[in-house]
Enzyme design. Structure first.
Site, PDB file in Angstrom:
ATOM      1  N   ARG A 154      -8.935  35.629  -3.547  1.00 38.96           N
ATOM      2  CA  ARG A 154      -8.188  35.080  -2.412  1.00 38.96           C
ATOM      3  C   ARG A 154      -9.176  34.434  -1.465  1.00 38.96           C
ATOM      4  O   ARG A 154     -10.264  34.971  -1.259  1.00 38.96           O
ATOM      5  CB  ARG A 154      -7.451  36.198  -1.656  1.00 38.96           C
ATOM      6  CG  ARG A 154      -6.361  36.876  -2.438  1.00 38.96           C
ATOM      7  CD  ARG A 154      -6.028  38.221  -1.828  1.00 38.96           C
ATOM      8  NE  ARG A 154      -7.182  39.117  -1.872  1.00 38.96           N
ATOM      9  CZ  ARG A 154      -7.235  40.300  -1.265  1.00 38.96           C
ATOM     10  NH1 ARG A 154      -6.228  40.738  -0.559  1.00 38.96           N
ATOM     11  NH2 ARG A 154      -8.322  41.065  -1.358  1.00 38.96           N
ATOM     12  N   LYS A 224      -2.632  33.633 -15.303  1.00 39.89           N
ATOM     13  CA  LYS A 224      -2.927  33.118 -13.961  1.00 39.89           C
ATOM     14  C   LYS A 224      -1.660  32.536 -13.312  1.00 39.89           C
ATOM     15  O   LYS A 224      -1.314  32.858 -12.176  1.00 39.89           O
ATOM     16  CB  LYS A 224      -4.019  32.051 -14.076  1.00 39.89           C
ATOM     17  CG  LYS A 224      -4.256  31.247 -12.837  1.00 39.89           C
ATOM     18  CD  LYS A 224      -4.867  32.098 -11.744  1.00 39.89           C
ATOM     19  CE  LYS A 224      -4.841  31.366 -10.435  1.00 39.89           C
ATOM     20  NZ  LYS A 224      -5.920  31.629  -9.562  1.00 39.89           N
ATOM     21  N   LEU A 270       4.649  41.473   0.725  1.00 39.75           N
ATOM     22  CA  LEU A 270       6.036  41.555   1.204  1.00 39.75           C
ATOM     23  C   LEU A 270       6.071  41.284   2.699  1.00 39.75           C
ATOM     24  O   LEU A 270       6.944  41.770   3.391  1.00 39.75           O
ATOM     25  CB  LEU A 270       6.613  42.943   0.896  1.00 39.75           C
ATOM     26  CG  LEU A 270       6.985  43.225  -0.559  1.00 39.75           C
ATOM     27  CD1 LEU A 270       7.530  44.648  -0.713  1.00 39.75           C
ATOM     28  CD2 LEU A 270       8.019  42.228  -1.096  1.00 39.75           C
ATOM     29  N   GLY A 277       1.487  29.085   2.069  1.00 40.98           N
ATOM     30  CA  GLY A 277       0.902  27.745   1.971  1.00 40.98           C
ATOM     31  C   GLY A 277      -0.416  27.838   1.242  1.00 40.98           C
ATOM     32  O   GLY A 277      -0.627  28.732   0.434  1.00 40.98           O
ATOM     33  N   CYS A 280      -3.106  26.921  -3.400  1.00 39.00           N
ATOM     34  CA  CYS A 280      -2.866  27.607  -4.679  1.00 39.00           C
ATOM     35  C   CYS A 280      -1.374  27.801  -4.941  1.00 39.00           C
ATOM     36  O   CYS A 280      -0.822  27.188  -5.853  1.00 39.00           O
ATOM     37  CB  CYS A 280      -3.589  28.934  -4.699  1.00 39.00           C
ATOM     38  SG  CYS A 280      -5.358  28.725  -4.558  1.00 39.00           S
ATOM     39  N   LYS A 283       1.041  24.581  -5.133  1.00 40.29           N
ATOM     40  CA  LYS A 283       0.746  23.673  -6.262  1.00 40.29           C
ATOM     41  C   LYS A 283       0.901  24.396  -7.598  1.00 40.29           C
ATOM     42  O   LYS A 283       1.397  23.826  -8.563  1.00 40.29           O
ATOM     43  CB  LYS A 283      -0.626  23.037  -6.086  1.00 40.29           C
ATOM     44  CG  LYS A 283      -1.762  23.664  -6.834  1.00 40.29           C
ATOM     45  CD  LYS A 283      -3.034  22.854  -6.716  1.00 40.29           C
ATOM     46  CE  LYS A 283      -4.258  23.728  -6.949  1.00 40.29           C
ATOM     47  NZ  LYS A 283      -4.365  24.361  -8.244  1.00 40.29           N
TER      48      LYS A 283
HETATM   49  C1  UGA Z   1      -3.898  33.188  -3.992  1.00 41.87           C
HETATM   50  C2  UGA Z   1      -3.877  34.475  -4.809  1.00 41.87           C
HETATM   51  O1  UGA Z   1      -3.588  35.578  -3.963  1.00 41.87           O
HETATM   52  C3  UGA Z   1      -5.216  34.709  -5.509  1.00 41.87           C
HETATM   53  O2  UGA Z   1      -5.128  35.862  -6.323  1.00 41.87           O
HETATM   54  C4  UGA Z   1      -5.532  33.488  -6.374  1.00 41.87           C
HETATM   55  O3  UGA Z   1      -6.805  33.618  -7.008  1.00 41.87           O
HETATM   56  C5  UGA Z   1      -5.555  32.249  -5.499  1.00 41.87           C
HETATM   57  O4  UGA Z   1      -4.274  32.103  -4.848  1.00 41.87           O
HETATM   58  C6  UGA Z   1      -5.830  31.057  -6.387  1.00 41.87           C
HETATM   59  O5  UGA Z   1      -4.998  30.744  -7.236  1.00 41.87           O
HETATM   60  O6  UGA Z   1      -6.928  30.470  -6.303  1.00 41.87           O
HETATM   61  P1  UGA Z   1      -4.848  32.472  -1.592  1.00 41.87           P
HETATM   62  O7  UGA Z   1      -4.136  31.186  -1.796  1.00 41.87           O
HETATM   63  O8  UGA Z   1      -6.252  32.463  -1.118  1.00 41.87           O
HETATM   64  O9  UGA Z   1      -4.858  33.351  -2.957  1.00 41.87           O
HETATM   65  O10 UGA Z   1      -4.053  33.264  -0.497  1.00 41.87           O
HETATM   66  P2  UGA Z   1      -3.036  34.514  -0.429  1.00 41.87           P
HETATM   67  O11 UGA Z   1      -3.695  35.611   0.271  1.00 41.87           O
HETATM   68  O12 UGA Z   1      -2.461  34.799  -1.745  1.00 41.87           O
HETATM   69  O13 UGA Z   1      -1.906  33.917   0.550  1.00 41.87           O
HETATM   70  C7  UGA Z   1      -1.174  32.749   0.186  1.00 41.87           C
HETATM   71  C8  UGA Z   1      -0.158  32.413   1.253  1.00 41.87           C
HETATM   72  O14 UGA Z   1       0.888  33.398   1.294  1.00 41.87           O
HETATM   73  C9  UGA Z   1      -0.707  32.365   2.691  1.00 41.87           C
HETATM   74  O15 UGA Z   1      -0.118  31.271   3.372  1.00 41.87           O
HETATM   75  C10 UGA Z   1      -0.256  33.675   3.302  1.00 41.87           C
HETATM   76  O16 UGA Z   1      -0.127  33.609   4.697  1.00 41.87           O
HETATM   77  C11 UGA Z   1       1.085  33.866   2.615  1.00 41.87           C
HETATM   78  N1  UGA Z   1       1.538  35.266   2.522  1.00 41.87           N
HETATM   79  C12 UGA Z   1       0.823  36.182   1.822  1.00 41.87           C
HETATM   80  C13 UGA Z   1       2.733  35.631   3.134  1.00 41.87           C
HETATM   81  O17 UGA Z   1       3.414  34.803   3.769  1.00 41.87           O
HETATM   82  N2  UGA Z   1       3.174  36.926   3.008  1.00 41.87           N
HETATM   83  C14 UGA Z   1       2.473  37.852   2.304  1.00 41.87           C
HETATM   84  O18 UGA Z   1       2.946  39.022   2.224  1.00 41.87           O
HETATM   85  C15 UGA Z   1       1.271  37.476   1.699  1.00 41.87           C
END
Ligand code: UGA
Length: 466
Positions: A154, A224, A270, A277, A280, A283
């Site tokens: 992440r 993935k 959750l 957004g 990752c 897209k």
């Molecule tokens: C995500 C995955 O979690 C990683 O495991 C993966 O390696 C990565 O994409 C990738 O494909 O490279 P990332 O995009 O860095 O990681 O961020 P996340 O922590 O997953 O959050 C993504 C979005 O979801 C953020 O906008 C976050 O604010 C939102 N989110 C996350 C929520 O709205 N609610 C949640 O409970 C968790």
């Protein structure tokens, strides 16, 4: 082992630095020469917690180098990690031009044996295409294996995630490739971290060995996509539940806690809010839907996940208008611009979507983000005043909107903020606060799916700060 990492984005740079810190000799290269030049001089193109220390230590030991010369890096390495970008095309499919270009470069430059590992998020069967390019363009001069080793890092916690993964997935079609990758990751699999911080973090979280998941190349590629889509689905589900809670007068935190404590469901991902957004989830969801359609499966479930996410901004803006009515000429404070906490990445940030909508409606914005402001300055339209401190967004504001879940915002001087606002109102798009917490400083507060202690129509509109 001698490794080469091609592509120094979030994935490549973090992976390369961490692989060097567990003892490998790593050359990182990138087609963007300004990035490499910056890295050679210790300037990082991204903000990522712990990465500067890991890079400094690995570079200092001589095991991590940055090179403009991709050809030489490929010639020198035994294993080549492809970490280039796969941005979406207009139709939502992943653009694989950079992956193909690297495969050709390897075919032209490498001689003898090479293990070519795909880390970029790619559609299923990309490994086969890489294999085809290597065969065609090396003209029999290269012996190789192709593997898929998807990353689950992440942004913001990439270094921690590298050292403490739940699983390491390797998709290989030969025992030779599987055992090389096992050798590369053995310090992580065995929890042998040379750096003190990792050892401490491992001890604190009760280190558990990651699962070693060896599969076919196609399965690894699908793992993935299936993982990212499932996590997106959890978030959209939580957002739908939050909306239902608002309609039913229930509290989303209570409901989602009650749900997430079931181990079959799990409490992570959750958190309701203004939606997911970043570069990752949005897209990868589109790419997975397109890929499934091509394979003959109409992934309606994931289309609904997208649709729910797309409606988050509308929903949030409805709340803003309910509270403030006309936005033209009103001053609004914005806390958070990055797509999530812990990063300066603003790509497909839900915060940006809200900011653009507020500007379109004529609001005057005062914004603060701990890391993303330099980017925002270049990327957002004029009309945003960037503040030096979180507290300054409150000056003359009719409301403060929390758009990124930075924990730092909890520590802001909220008493001072209430005093500086025209109307001390907080609309928390990330449920950073509990209802009641900010009320003690004289604020009106609305979260997402949260039950307000006082019904909206009886709430005073002129609470004073203390
Ligand atoms: C995500 C995955 O979690 C990683 O495991 C993966 O390696 C990565 O994409 C990738 O494909 O490279 P990332 O995009 O860095 O990681 O961020 P996340 O922590 O997953 O959050 C993504 C979005 O979801 C953020 O906008 C976050 O604010 C939102 N989110 C996350 C929520 O709205 N609610 C949640 O409970 C968790």
């Amino acid at each position: 082992m001698k490794l080469c990492v091609i592509g120094t984005g979030y994935v490549g740079l973090t992976t390369g630095a961490c692989l060097a810190s567990i003892g490998h000799e790593v050359i990182c290269t990138d087609s963007d020469s300004s990035k490499i030049e910056g890295l050679q001089h210790g300037r990082l193109p991204i903000y990522e917690e712990r990465l500067p220390e890991v890079i400094a230590a690995a570079a200092g030991s001589g095991r991590l180098t940055f090179s403009h010369d991709g050809n030489a890096a490929i010639q020198a390495a035994e294993v080549i990690f492809i970490c280039v970008g796969t941005p979406p095309d207009a139709d939502g499919k992943a653009n694989l031009a950079a992956v193909e270009a690297v495969a050709r470069q390897v075919a032209h430059q490498a001689r003898g044996y090479r293990l070519v590992v795909g880390k970029s998020t790619v559609p299923v069967h990309t490994g086969e295409q890489i294999r085809r390019v290597l065969t065609t363009h090396s003209r029999g001069q290269l012996e190789f294996d192709v593997a898929s080793n998807p990353e689950f890092l992440r942004e913001g916690t990439g270094v921690y995630d590298f050292f403490h993964p739940d699983r390491i997935v390797v998709g290989c079609d030969s025992e030779r490739a599987t055992s090389r990758l096992h050798q590369i990751y053995s310090p992580v699999l065995e929890g042998k971290f040379s750096c003190g911080w990792h050892a401490k973090a491992a001890a604190q979280c009760g280190w558990k060995p990651p699962a070693w998941v060896a599969t076919s190349v196609a399965s690894a590629e699908l793992i993935k996509h299936a993982s990212n889509s499932f996590l997106s689905m959890k978030i959209s589900y939580a957002n739908a539940i939050a909306d239902i809670c608002e309609l039913a007068g229930a509290d989303s935190a209570e409901v989602l806690r009650g749900l997430g404590l079931d181990r079959r469901i799990g409490a992570d991902f959750l958190r309701p809010g203004i939606g997911f957004g970043g570069f990752c989830f949005p897209k990868d969801l589109s790419a997975f839907i397109e890929m499934s359609t091509e394979l003959g499966y109409d992934f309606q479930l994931l289309r609904e996940v997208q649709a729910i996410n797309a409606r988050r901004i509308e929903q949030f803006m409805r709340k803003v208008r309910e509270e403030l009515w006309v936005l033209q000429g009103k001053t609004i404070g914005v806390l958070g611009l990055a797509f999530k906490a812990g990063t300066d990445d603003t790509r497909l940030s839900p915060a940006y979507a809200v900011v653009r909508e507020l500007l379109r409606l004529g609001a005057r914005l005062r914004a603060y983000d701990p890391q993303a402001m330099p980017r925002a300055h270049d990327e957002l339209p004029a009309g945003v005043h960037y503040c030096e401190r979180a507290e300054d967004v409150a000056e003359g504001a009719e409301a403060v909107l929390i758009l990124t879940e930075w924990p730092d915002f909890r520590a802001a001087k909220w008493t001072e903020m209430a005093r500086r606002m025209t109307r001390p109102l907080v609309l928390d798009g990330r449920n950073l606060f509990e209802p009641g917490e900010l009320e003690q400083f004289g604020f009106e507060y609305r979260g997402i799916g949260r039950r307000s202690p006082v019904p909206p129509h009886t709430r005073p509109h002129s609470a004073t700060g203390n």
